[in-house]
Design an enzyme around this catalytic site. Structure first.
Site, mmCIF file in Angstrom:
data_model
loop_
_atom_site.group_PDB
_atom_site.id
_atom_site.type_symbol
_atom_site.label_atom_id
_atom_site.label_comp_id
_atom_site.label_asym_id
_atom_site.label_seq_id
_atom_site.Cartn_x
_atom_site.Cartn_y
_atom_site.Cartn_z
ATOM 1 N N GLY A 15 -1.312 -10.036 3.541
ATOM 2 C CA GLY A 15 -1.587 -10.509 2.176
ATOM 3 C C GLY A 15 -2.753 -9.827 1.497
ATOM 4 O O GLY A 15 -3.385 -10.412 0.615
ATOM 5 N N ASN A 17 -2.614 -7.314 -0.607
ATOM 6 C CA ASN A 17 -2.276 -7.112 -2.027
ATOM 7 C C ASN A 17 -2.388 -8.422 -2.798
ATOM 8 O O ASN A 17 -2.846 -8.439 -3.940
ATOM 9 C CB ASN A 17 -0.866 -6.530 -2.174
ATOM 10 N N ASN A 109 7.423 -5.982 -7.659
ATOM 11 C CA ASN A 109 7.186 -5.694 -6.247
ATOM 12 C C ASN A 109 6.290 -4.466 -6.148
ATOM 13 O O ASN A 109 6.290 -3.615 -7.040
ATOM 14 C CB ASN A 109 8.515 -5.404 -5.536
ATOM 15 N N HIS A 111 5.509 -1.214 -3.602
ATOM 16 C CA HIS A 111 6.151 -0.491 -2.504
ATOM 17 C C HIS A 111 5.320 0.753 -2.175
ATOM 18 O O HIS A 111 4.889 1.462 -3.092
ATOM 19 C CB HIS A 111 7.573 -0.090 -2.910
ATOM 20 N N ASP A 147 14.317 -1.897 -3.572
ATOM 21 C CA ASP A 147 13.299 -0.936 -4.043
ATOM 22 C C ASP A 147 13.830 0.008 -5.125
ATOM 23 O O ASP A 147 13.502 1.201 -5.151
ATOM 24 C CB ASP A 147 12.761 -0.089 -2.860
ATOM 25 N N ALA A 175 -5.117 2.337 -2.980
ATOM 26 C CA ALA A 175 -4.477 2.590 -4.283
ATOM 27 C C ALA A 175 -3.611 1.398 -4.698
ATOM 28 O O ALA A 175 -3.596 0.996 -5.863
ATOM 29 C CB ALA A 175 -3.636 3.862 -4.205
#
Ligand code: GAR
Length: 321
Positions: A15, A17, A109, A111, A147, A175
């Site tokens: 978690g 992000n 989302n 990725h 995706d 990033a």
């Protein structure tokens, strides 16, 4: 400031992000707030972090459930909180088409690759094996294909000569943490961005038959008919015509209809100073809650009032039946 957009975050593990989204939301001017962190794994470390930050959490193990069942449980948990958006942050379950369509244009989302490259897993090793000079991360809208949805933003991360998948993952993660919150903030405020609003109006105005755009007193306007004899059926006003804010001017059948609309919804409609006396009505487009189907209908009605008869004849005939 407008109320913040309510966002639920779905995680499966660490978690980090989600944490980046939560910390960014602490800034006074952040346009979203995280109101729920949910997981398919009750032991996901991210849940503890969210709880410590005072955020509601929800967990339901996916074991024994099929895809649709788990999605339904998550959907209910999320809707109960009043969330308007879902941010997937390392949520490692494939989603059912029903769930995706319920959240269409409202689910993002992150990725760890420069999509469309390397969908799925092992993105770092695949980038290294391909001899790429850059890896990176992408934030995209979620569509049924894995995706695959429209990419909203990406950050490229240079690959070093002695990189390993783990080292690269660490840098890509830095990033990711920056990209996700800025992209989410921009996305939830898109409906307040005059350029975005104009593009949405333009799309609908130019979808009508024989229309073209021509500025009027510096504001974008749309006409129907020929270049020479065409007539305006809509104007886009962003601080034009002596008004504040962003709005669309369309024609009504006259002053009676104009005043009926003003009475019915004074928060949405107003009489434009410049054109008001002839029955034009202004519709606010900067409420953040624009009903675009309604805007398309208003454009069409207005178009029909000024379009040459050869274009409206069939519609008039159809109305009689
Ligand atoms: C992140 O690197 C995210 O991009 C990736 O999982 C990690 C989750 O880390 N997601 C995917 O691969 C989705 N296809 P986090 O739990 O610390 O945010």
């Amino acid at each position: 400031m407008k109320e913040r957009a309510k966002v639920a975050v779905l995680i499966s593990g660490r978690g980090s992000n989600m944490a980046a989204l939560v910390y960014a939301a602490k800034a006074d001017d952040c346009p979203y707030e995280i109101i729920l962190v949910a997981s398919n794994d009750p032991a996901a470390p991210g849940l503890q972090l969210a709880e410590a930050e005072g955020i509601d959490t929800f967990a339901h193990p996916h074991k024994g459930l099929n895809r649709a069942e788990l999605d339904q449980i998550m959907h209910e948990a999320v809707t109960k909180t009043g969330a308007e958006y879902i941010a997937l942050a390392g949520y490692m379950r494939i989603l059912s088409d029903e769930f995706v369509s319920k959240w269409q244009d409202h689910m993002l989302n992150i990725h760890p690759s420069l999509l469309p490259k390397y969908k799925g897993l092992n993105t770092y090793q695949r980038a290294l094996d391909s001899g790429d000079t850059q890896a990176g991360c992408s934030v995209h809208l979620v569509t049924p294909e894995l995706d695959d949805g429209p990419v909203l933003a990406q950050t490229a991360v240079a690959i070093l000569s002695d990189d390993t998948a783990d080292l690269l993952a660490e840098r890509v993660l830095i990033a990711e943490h920056q990209l996700y919150s800025t992209t989410l903030a921009k996305y939830v405020t898109r409906e307040m961005d005059p350029n975005w609003i104009l593009a949405e109006v333009r799309k609908r105005a130019l979808a009508l038959e024989e229309t073209y755009e021509r500025p009027s007193f510096g504001a974008p306007g749309w006409r129907v008919g020929s270049e020479k004899t065409g007539k305006y059926f809509a104007y886009f006003s962003h601080r034009h015509f002596g008004e504040t804010g962003t709005s669309l001017f369309v024609k009504t059948s006259g002053l009676d209809e104009q005043s009926a609309l003003l009475d019915a919804d004074p928060d949405l409609y107003f009489a434009p100073k410049f054109y008001g006396k002839s029955g034009w009505i202004a519709i606010r487009l900067d409420t953040g809650r624009t009903d675009w189907g309604h805007i398309a209908d208003c454009l069409k009605k207005s178009w029909r009032m000024v379009a040459p008869r050869r274009l409206t004849r069939m519609l008039d005939i159809a109305d009689e039946f």
